[in-house]
Design a protein around this motif. Structure first.
Motif, PDB file in Angstrom:
ATOM      1  N   GLN A 177      15.675  -2.642   5.679  1.00 38.94           N
ATOM      2  CA  GLN A 177      14.446  -2.244   5.008  1.00 38.94           C
ATOM      3  C   GLN A 177      14.849  -1.550   3.709  1.00 38.94           C
ATOM      4  O   GLN A 177      15.995  -1.134   3.551  1.00 38.94           O
ATOM      5  CB  GLN A 177      13.600  -1.317   5.898  1.00 38.94           C
ATOM      6  N   ASP A 210      14.687   2.510  10.424  1.00 43.62           N
ATOM      7  CA  ASP A 210      15.005   1.596  11.530  1.00 43.62           C
ATOM      8  C   ASP A 210      16.491   1.595  11.855  1.00 43.62           C
ATOM      9  O   ASP A 210      16.893   1.297  12.968  1.00 43.62           O
ATOM     10  CB  ASP A 210      14.588   0.165  11.171  1.00 43.62           C
ATOM     11  N   GLU A 212      10.996   2.496   3.211  1.00 40.39           N
ATOM     12  CA  GLU A 212       9.890   1.532   3.278  1.00 40.39           C
ATOM     13  C   GLU A 212       9.223   1.591   4.658  1.00 40.39           C
ATOM     14  O   GLU A 212       9.899   1.660   5.683  1.00 40.39           O
ATOM     15  CB  GLU A 212      10.466   0.127   3.055  1.00 40.39           C
ATOM     16  N   GLY A 213       7.890   1.528   4.652  1.00 39.51           N
ATOM     17  CA  GLY A 213       7.146   1.556   5.898  1.00 39.51           C
ATOM     18  C   GLY A 213       6.844   2.968   6.347  1.00 39.51           C
ATOM     19  O   GLY A 213       6.004   3.188   7.214  1.00 39.51           O
ATOM     20  N   ARG A 214       7.560   3.926   5.742  1.00 44.43           N
ATOM     21  CA  ARG A 214       7.355   5.328   6.122  1.00 44.43           C
ATOM     22  C   ARG A 214       6.844   6.126   4.909  1.00 44.43           C
ATOM     23  O   ARG A 214       5.835   6.810   5.007  1.00 44.43           O
ATOM     24  CB  ARG A 214       8.657   5.910   6.643  1.00 44.43           C
ATOM     25  N   ARG A 264       4.731   1.459   1.176  1.00 41.68           N
ATOM     26  CA  ARG A 264       4.620   0.081   1.650  1.00 41.68           C
ATOM     27  C   ARG A 264       4.559  -0.813   0.440  1.00 41.68           C
ATOM     28  O   ARG A 264       3.825  -0.535  -0.507  1.00 41.68           O
ATOM     29  CB  ARG A 264       3.347  -0.108   2.478  1.00 41.68           C
ATOM     30  N   ARG A 265       5.304  -1.896   0.501  1.00 40.48           N
ATOM     31  CA  ARG A 265       5.343  -2.765  -0.673  1.00 40.48           C
ATOM     32  C   ARG A 265       3.998  -3.432  -0.926  1.00 40.48           C
ATOM     33  O   ARG A 265       3.706  -3.822  -2.051  1.00 40.48           O
ATOM     34  CB  ARG A 265       6.467  -3.786  -0.539  1.00 40.48           C
TER      35      ARG A 265
END
Lengths: 324, 324
Positions: free
Chosen positions: B141, A140, B62-64, B67-68
């Motif tokens: 992130q 991001d 994170e998110g890519r 994911r936690r």
């Protein structure tokens, strides 16, 4: 002559794709003769003649360590390389090789990444270091992750060797980048010399080895603030340090900024980071040329090991930067 | 017995502060005898007896990349270490030392960072590698930046040595993690064995050196997808590769996932990554035990060098992961 830019104006990372960009980035990084296998395989392979490597790593996060509106991609590249090269300098060593990870939004202009890589490569060239590998991914915000490898020709200088009776000495400009950051933060672009110092630090890359050869007892680079770094030396060495206000020659542009912002110009010198000056301790008779004595190492007093005072008293201004 | 957790339940990074957390993280990382100077100085110093180092770097966002809600901090630590250790494995070498940078939001639970560090350290312990340095900073992130150093006892195996007439061979489970990711992505938690394979890959850390000693002509680890990695080998070697569908034994749980999701179970094997199996080429007579021959290396055909076919024809499914 530099090659023409390979991507159409305004092309984003999403437009040019991961492998298109990696190809162009790799072209920017020239490999030294110690690089046996360079970028493009699962790992790089580097010749090591010294029997050891010195290694350090740093993260830079957009909005926290840099802003794209305050510094060009090339500037950010210079700064990212400089702060890592400086960590090896602070051991009394010399950097040889770096890896660089870049996480960035898909709509980042590909040109920014190229400019970043060029600035990074140019800074590394100042010490003859090669960029031997990297990673590129989406995030991001822009995050730059650098790891630097190097070597020492004499014993590494640690943070922990300062002894009571040593003097504290500084090499390199200090407070300039903090002054530049302060004016940028208020929407100004001058004094230009300070803004440029923030955008492109000029660490004294030859001074670390000179200090090591001269017998520096401890050393650190000033990335987070002079008093904060002095406290790291004091804490690791189990001593106290007293810094003398009168030892600093505050440069003229910092006086101007102090007057304009209503701040003590010395506060930029004592609390500022980002210039990557070197701070080291020496026996009083062993201070090399070019180093300014700015304080003394003492036995820990009532405040205990790690305490740093200014002219014998606690300092009530900001001493440096913390990340959380 | 493990030490009790040092932070109150629910404490965030902002609560415990940068230096509080760094102190606890450093305690988790044990140092091997090759570490002359460990974490806590401007740089670490490592003994190198081999005359070279092998180095690689990776980012996880994170998110890519994770994911936690799909994996614990400990799982993410295992995965981050595994994918880097695997890069050295793919050169035929062994990892000795790693640095790890962690960028995270201020409201991240400090416990997550501790769990991450423990998982990371446990994975590194599988090959006897030490975490010698790191950096901690704030970001929007979670971003994990790892650099791994290692050494080879025989010549490193590059991507570029495959020759027509060689066979392509695979070592390690392949497609399991992709199957686990596919079910997690649809809100399921089973088959558990696949979900666990995604959360904690089990790279064949001993197979890289065995392949190098057996004379592997090229090698890569499968992080982004088997056919995509085969294409990297083919491209770097200037050859073409044909993969045989019938060579793969598709494990039972992947059949179950394929049936449930309406997908060809073989697509997880051919296009999936994240297991960090090894893919290498050998002379037909030189394939070591434990390696399954899954294809052939040929002269480049009409499609040119770098082309990968399946049973002689272009493959129309996903071949791997791209980042932009």
């Amino acid at each position: 002559m530099a090659a023409p830019d390979p991507f159409p104006a305004g092309a984003t990372l999403a437009d040019v794709g991961e492998f298109g960009l990696i190809g162009e980035l790799t072209r920017i990084f020239e490999q030294g003769e110690h690089v046996l296998v360079g970028p493009g395989d699962d790992a790089a392979v580097l010749r090591v003649r010294t029997g050891h490597v010195v290694v350090s790593t740093d993260l830079m996060v957009e909005g926290r360590h840099f802003r794209r509106e305050w510094a060009s991609g090339e500037d950010v590249g210079h700064r990212a390389a400089a702060q890592n090269l400086s960590d090896i300098n602070a051991m009394g060593g010399r950097a040889t090789s770096l890896t660089v990870g870049l996480a960035a939004p898909a709509d980042l202009e590909a040109q920014w990444a190229l400019d970043f890589a060029r600035g990074f490569a140019d800074e590394c060239a100042l010490v003859g270091a090669s960029v031997v590998g990297g990673d590129l991914t989406r995030a991001d915000q822009v995050v730059v992750a650098v790891t630097v490898l190097g070597a020492c020709t004499v014993s590494p200088v640690l943070r922990s060797g300062a002894r009571p009776g040593d003097v504290l000495a500084l090499h390199g400009r200090q407070g300039w980048a903090a002054g530049g950051l302060a004016v940028l933060g208020r929407g100004f672009r001058s004094p230009r010399v300070l803004v440029e110092a923030y955008r492109r630090p000029a660490p004294p890359y030859d001074a670390g080895l000179v200090a090591a050869e001269a017998g520096a007892t401890s050393m650190i680079d000033v990335s987070d603030g002079l008093l904060a770094e002095a406290a790291h030396l004091a804490s690791a060495s189990g001593v106290a340090i007293d810094v003398r206000r009168g030892a600093f020659e505050v440069p003229e542009p910092l006086h101007a900024v102090g007057a304009a912002l209503g701040a003590d110009p010395l506060s930029f010198v004592l609390g500022g980071g980002d210039d990557h000056a070197l701070l080291a301790t020496f026996e009083p008779s062993g201070v090399p040329d070019g180093w300014a004595v700015v304080g003394e190492v003492t036995e820990p007093g009532d405040a205990g090991a790690g305490a740093v005072t200014v002219d014998g008293a606690p300092y009530d201004g900001p001493t440096g930067w913390t990340h959380f």
